[in-house]
Design a protein around this motif. Structure first.
Motif, short mmCIF file in Angstrom:
data_model
loop_
_atom_site.label_atom_id
_atom_site.label_comp_id
_atom_site.label_asym_id
_atom_site.label_seq_id
_atom_site.Cartn_x
_atom_site.Cartn_y
_atom_site.Cartn_z
N SER A 125 11.01 -9.48 6.73
CA SER A 125 11.90 -8.90 7.73
C SER A 125 12.04 -7.70 8.36
N GLY A 126 11.28 -6.84 7.61
CA GLY A 126 10.76 -5.40 8.38
C GLY A 126 11.89 -4.30 7.93
N ARG A 127 12.64 -4.71 6.89
CA ARG A 127 13.78 -3.87 6.67
C ARG A 127 13.17 -2.55 6.06
N ALA A 128 13.69 -1.32 6.57
CA ALA A 128 13.28 -0.04 6.13
C ALA A 128 13.46 0.02 4.57
N GLY A 138 10.10 -18.34 -7.51
CA GLY A 138 11.58 -17.89 -7.48
C GLY A 138 11.68 -16.55 -6.60
N ALA A 139 10.77 -16.34 -5.99
CA ALA A 139 10.76 -15.10 -5.13
C ALA A 139 10.93 -15.31 -3.76
N ARG A 140 11.43 -16.59 -3.47
CA ARG A 140 11.58 -16.67 -1.78
C ARG A 140 12.39 -15.64 -1.44
N ALA A 141 13.11 -14.98 -1.81
CA ALA A 141 14.15 -13.77 -1.26
C ALA A 141 13.30 -12.66 -1.00
N THR A 142 12.42 -12.43 -2.05
CA THR A 142 11.53 -11.45 -1.75
C THR A 142 10.45 -11.58 -0.48
N ALA A 143 10.01 -12.98 -0.28
CA ALA A 143 9.06 -13.17 0.72
C ALA A 143 9.72 -12.96 1.98
N GLU A 144 11.05 -13.55 1.94
CA GLU A 144 11.99 -13.23 3.45
C GLU A 144 12.13 -11.67 3.61
N ALA A 193 1.15 -1.20 0.07
CA ALA A 193 -0.10 -0.04 0.04
C ALA A 193 0.95 1.12 -0.03
N PHE A 194 0.36 2.15 -0.44
CA PHE A 194 1.06 3.72 -0.30
C PHE A 194 0.25 4.32 0.71
N GLU A 195 1.11 5.13 1.58
CA GLU A 195 0.54 6.15 2.40
C GLU A 195 0.30 7.44 1.56
N PRO A 196 -0.72 8.22 2.02
CA PRO A 196 -1.16 9.46 1.38
C PRO A 196 0.04 9.94 0.89
N GLY A 197 1.26 10.31 1.50
CA GLY A 197 2.50 11.05 0.71
C GLY A 197 3.20 10.34 -0.20
N GLY A 198 2.58 9.00 -0.54
CA GLY A 198 3.35 8.26 -1.49
C GLY A 198 4.25 7.21 -1.05
N ARG A 199 4.72 7.19 0.23
CA ARG A 199 5.75 6.25 0.79
C ARG A 199 5.05 4.79 0.57
N PRO A 200 5.83 3.85 -0.01
CA PRO A 200 5.41 2.43 -0.24
C PRO A 200 5.43 1.66 1.15
N TRP A 201 4.62 1.10 1.64
CA TRP A 201 4.74 -0.05 2.68
C TRP A 201 4.42 -1.31 1.97
N GLY A 202 4.80 -2.70 2.43
CA GLY A 202 4.38 -3.92 2.28
C GLY A 202 4.96 -4.81 3.18
N MET A 203 4.21 -6.07 3.42
CA MET A 203 4.65 -7.22 4.14
C MET A 203 4.29 -8.41 3.58
N THR A 204 5.20 -9.28 3.96
CA THR A 204 4.45 -10.82 3.30
C THR A 204 3.40 -11.17 4.01
#
Length: 174
Positions: free
Chosen positions: A98-101, A88-94, A35-46
Motif C-alpha cells: 500500500s505504501g502506507r508510511a 495467514g499474512a495476507r493483510a501484511t502483504a497488502e 531494509a534499514f536506512e543508515p539512520g535506522g529507519r525501516p523500509w519494506g515492500m511486498t
C-alpha cells in the motif's frame, strides 16, 4: 491438417498491459523485502519477484522498483532481508504493497544486528538476511542479487502465501 489460429476479438492492449496479464497467470510466493536506512529507519515492500540463484554461495535475487525507498535503503547499507509470508499474512502483504508510511507500527518486527532489515516475526514462515553482491538495472526495476548470510525457518511445515491471477491463495494442507 492446419494449425488453428486464435484471433482476439478485442484490439490488442499495449505491450506493458499484455505483459502484466501474462505475469498474472504465473503464481508465486509472496515476500516482504525489508531494509534499514543508515539512520535506522525501516523500509519494506511486498515483492513476488524473488528467486533462488545459486547454492554456492547461497544467492537469491529480488526485483525492486527503481524509485522505491526500500531499494534506496538496500543500496545504502548493502543489506536486506526477505520475509517469506505464510498464508495467514495476507493483510501484511497488502499493507506493505500500500505504501502506507506507518506500516511498521502496524506489524510486529525485530532487528537482528546489522545483517539485514526488519524481520516480520508474526507474518513470515522463513526469513533470509542478505548482503548485496550485484545489481542490474532493468527498466523501471533493479534486480538485486543477495548472498544469504542467515536463514531463520520459523515454521516446520509452512503454508506459504501465494499470489496469482490477481488474488491471494495458499496450498491446502496435504
Amino acid at each position: 491438417m492446419t494449425d488453428s489460429l486464435i484471433v482476439p476479438e478485442t484490439p490488442p492492449a499495449e505491450p506493458s498491459a499484455r505483459f502484466r496479464s501474462l505475469m498474472a497467470t504465473f503464481p508465486s510466493g509472496v515476500a516482504v523485502v525489508t531494509a534499514f536506512e543508515p539512520g535506522g529507519r525501516p523500509w519494506g515492500m511486498t515483492c513476488s519477484s524473488m528467486c533462488g540463484v545459486a547454492l554456492d554461495p547461497p544467492t537469491l535475487l529480488v526485483c525492486l522498483r527503481r524509485d522505491s525507498p526500500t531499494l534506496g535503503a538496500t543500496l545504502l547499507t548493502s543489506t536486506f532481508t526477505v520475509n517469506l509470508l505464510h498464508s495467514g499474512a495476507r493483510a501484511t502483504a497488502e499493507l506493505f504493497a500500500s505504501g502506507r508510511a506507518d506500516r511498521f507500527s502496524l506489524v510486529r518486527w525485530r532487528r537482528d544486528g546489522d545483517r539485514g532489515g526488519p524481520r516480520l516475526i508474526d507474518d513470515a514462515h522463513a526469513i533470509a538476511d542478505c548482503g548485496v553482491t550485484r545489481t542490474v538495472a532493468a527498466g523501471d526495476h533493479v534486480v538485486v542479487f543477495g548472498e544469504v548470510s542467515e536463514v531463520e525457518l520459523r515454521v516446520a511445515a509452512p503454508t506459504p502465501l501465494l499470489y496469482g491471477l490477481r488474488r491471494f491463495s495458499s496450498w491446502s494442507p496435504a
